[in-house]
Design a protein around this motif. Structure first.
Motif, PDB file in Angstrom:
ATOM      1  N   CYS A  15       0.844  -1.205   0.000  1.00  0.00           N
ATOM      2  CA  CYS A  15       0.000   0.000   0.000  1.00  0.00           C
ATOM      3  C   CYS A  15       0.879   1.254   0.000  1.00  0.00           C
ATOM      4  O   CYS A  15       1.935   1.303   0.638  1.00  0.00           O
ATOM      5  N   LYS A  17       0.418   4.134   1.404  1.00  0.00           N
ATOM      6  CA  LYS A  17       0.535   4.801   2.689  1.00  0.00           C
ATOM      7  C   LYS A  17       1.365   4.003   3.693  1.00  0.00           C
ATOM      8  O   LYS A  17       1.726   4.504   4.753  1.00  0.00           O
ATOM      9  N   TYR A  19       0.144   1.383   5.074  1.00  0.00           N
ATOM     10  CA  TYR A  19      -0.876   0.646   5.821  1.00  0.00           C
ATOM     11  C   TYR A  19      -2.130   0.586   4.953  1.00  0.00           C
ATOM     12  O   TYR A  19      -2.381   1.456   4.123  1.00  0.00           O
ATOM     13  N   PRO A  20      -2.931  -0.467   5.118  1.00  0.00           N
ATOM     14  CA  PRO A  20      -4.124  -0.632   4.263  1.00  0.00           C
ATOM     15  C   PRO A  20      -5.298   0.220   4.707  1.00  0.00           C
ATOM     16  O   PRO A  20      -5.481   0.492   5.891  1.00  0.00           O
ATOM     17  N   ASP A  21      -6.074   0.645   3.715  1.00  0.00           N
ATOM     18  CA  ASP A  21      -7.284   1.420   3.965  1.00  0.00           C
ATOM     19  C   ASP A  21      -8.418   0.774   3.174  1.00  0.00           C
ATOM     20  O   ASP A  21      -8.440   0.818   1.950  1.00  0.00           O
ATOM     21  N   MET A  22      -9.375   0.156   3.854  1.00  0.00           N
ATOM     22  CA  MET A  22     -10.463  -0.551   3.192  1.00  0.00           C
ATOM     23  C   MET A  22     -11.358   0.385   2.378  1.00  0.00           C
ATOM     24  O   MET A  22     -12.106  -0.062   1.507  1.00  0.00           O
ATOM     25  N   ASN A  23     -11.279   1.690   2.641  1.00  0.00           N
ATOM     26  CA  ASN A  23     -12.076   2.655   1.877  1.00  0.00           C
ATOM     27  C   ASN A  23     -11.359   3.116   0.611  1.00  0.00           C
ATOM     28  O   ASN A  23     -11.909   3.883  -0.167  1.00  0.00           O
ATOM     29  N   ASN A  24     -10.146   2.652   0.446  1.00  0.00           N
ATOM     30  CA  ASN A  24      -9.354   3.014  -0.733  1.00  0.00           C
ATOM     31  C   ASN A  24      -9.449   1.885  -1.760  1.00  0.00           C
ATOM     32  O   ASN A  24      -8.966   0.772  -1.504  1.00  0.00           O
ATOM     33  N   ASP A  27      -6.214   0.042  -2.519  1.00  0.00           N
ATOM     34  CA  ASP A  27      -5.752  -0.881  -1.469  1.00  0.00           C
ATOM     35  C   ASP A  27      -6.538  -2.178  -1.502  1.00  0.00           C
ATOM     36  O   ASP A  27      -5.985  -3.270  -1.305  1.00  0.00           O
TER      37      ASP A  27
END
Length: 409
Positions: A15, A17, A19-24, A27
């Motif tokens: 990712c 950032k 770190y993962p973002d489920m809203n992205n 990602d």
């Protein structure tokens, strides 16, 4: 580290950032790619895809997708599931039935009358699947003999069917898919891809000087056994490149590749320019991609000062790098290392299928017009493949290994 921990760590690593973002969406897409690499089917909650052999609930009823359903029909059902537009005909075609179907009680007298009135259909129960299937599909009581003579040489070669009778029968059998073992032959259909097995079976087995031909499908077996030698049948447009199959099961070779790609991704991310596109990986990679990744790995391996950092991550990275390089006798040339990685993957695939437990095998590309092109490969030949030919003729696309047939000439 568990598989889940590995997946989470890899996801965070890829990712942007860190770190993962489920809203992205990007990602989420990366997570799906990682799941695919680990051989895991990612299912969205509340919208699980329909797969063969599984049950699902629709309209308050439980349905089962039989294992006899074709991939094309199941895919069609999944697409229609999104629009919620089904018909009874769709389910029957895809071999999807109620888990506990309601049975109508028919009086004995009425049942007897129905049996008496029912037409008597001729059903051929599968014993020797392909023989029975050929006769059934051609609507003949016996299998028509092949008029020409066709020879498989233990080398690269071609066969062109010029006899009109043979070409006509071959064309009719070209797209036929056999039924699952134990079914009647009238359950057989036409294939959406992977044509030619039954047509080739007929051509070689029923000529004047016949070969011993057996259906050997299943697991890692080749499509056919011809005089005891595995034959993998392909149906690609005329050209140089043949797609041999998926590489997910060859974990030893993939682990080495993933080590190379992992270090490469790390360098790409921290080189200053940032990541603009997803770095090459074991799902999509050309020989040039692998060479560039190998160059980065060889460069990192020389940084003795970096090795002194007492950090688990650094220590683990160098341990994996050293393991790969030592296996290949510590090469110093990136192109040589890339070629050896690809060669090992290709060899593993060929040894598994079509060679299997034998010493050699064929890969044959066939067309409905009766043009057959085959390559004969031995274990000995695989071990001595020219690295330059491998580099210029092997690549990975969508998790499948592809090769140029000229690497064996």
């Amino acid at each position: 580290m568990s598989v889940v921990d590995k997946i989470v760590a890899e996801w965070a690593f890829r990712c942007k950032k860190g770190y993962p973002d489920m809203n992205n969406p990007d990602d989420v897409k990366i997570l799906k790619e990682i799941y695919s690499e680990y051989g895991v089917l990612l299912e969205e909650e509340g919208n699980k895809p329909i797969i063969k052999g599984a049950t699902f609930n629709l309209g308050g009823n439980n349905w089962v997708v039989t294992k006899d359903s074709t991939d094309d029909n199941v895919e069609a059902i999944n697409q229609k599931k999104e629009t919620k537009k089904f018909t009874k005909k769709d389910f029957i075609a895809a071999k999807i039935f109620p888990v506990n179907p309601k049975v109508k009680n028919i009086p004995a007298k009425e049942k007897a009358e129905k049996v008496e009135k029912a037409p008597r259909e001729r059903k051929i129960v599968v014993k020797t699947t392909y023989d029975q299937l050929i006769a059934y599909k051609l609507k003949q009581d016996t299998i028509p003999p092949v008029e020409g003579d066709y020879v498989l040489k233990t080398s690269y070669g071609t066969i062109k069917i010029t006899n009109d009778h043979d070409k006509d029968i071959f064309s009719k059998l070209y797209k036929i898919a056999p039924p699952t073992a134990g079914q009647a032959v009238d359950a057989a259909g036409s294939k959406g891809s992977g044509h030619g097995e039954i047509a080739l079976y007929w051509l070689l087995k029923f000529q004047k000087d016949p070969y011993t031909v057996e259906d050997s499908r299943g697991g890692s077996n080749a499509d056919l056994l011809v005089n005891g030698i595995g034959v993998e049948v392909k149906a690609f447009p005329k050209g140089q490149t043949i797609q041999l199959g998926r590489i997910g099961k060859y974990t030893t070779q993939l682990t080495r590749l993933n080590t190379i790609f992992g270090v490469n991704a790390l360098i790409t991310d921290f080189s200053g320019g940032g990541r603009k596109t997803l770095p090459p990986n074991a799902i999509h990679a050309t020989s040039k991609d692998i060479e560039e990744a190998c160059a980065h790995v060889l460069e990192v391996s020389k940084h003795e000062s970096l090795r002194t950092f007492n950090m688990p991550f650094i220590t683990s990275m160098f341990n994996k790098i050293d393991e790969v390089l030592s296996f290949y006798d510590n090469p110093t040339d990136a192109k040589e290392l890339a070629s050896k990685l690809l060669r090992d993957l290709l060899v593993a695939k060929f040894i598994d299928k079509p060679i299997g437990s034998g010493e050699a095998g064929y890969v044959m590309n066939v067309s409905a017009h009766g043009n057959l092109e085959y390559t004969y490969i031995t274990k000995t030949e695989l071990e001595t493949l020219d690295l330059d030919k491998v580099y210029s003729g092997v690549f990975i696309n969508q998790g499948m290994i592809n090769f140029n047939k000229n690497i064996f000439n």
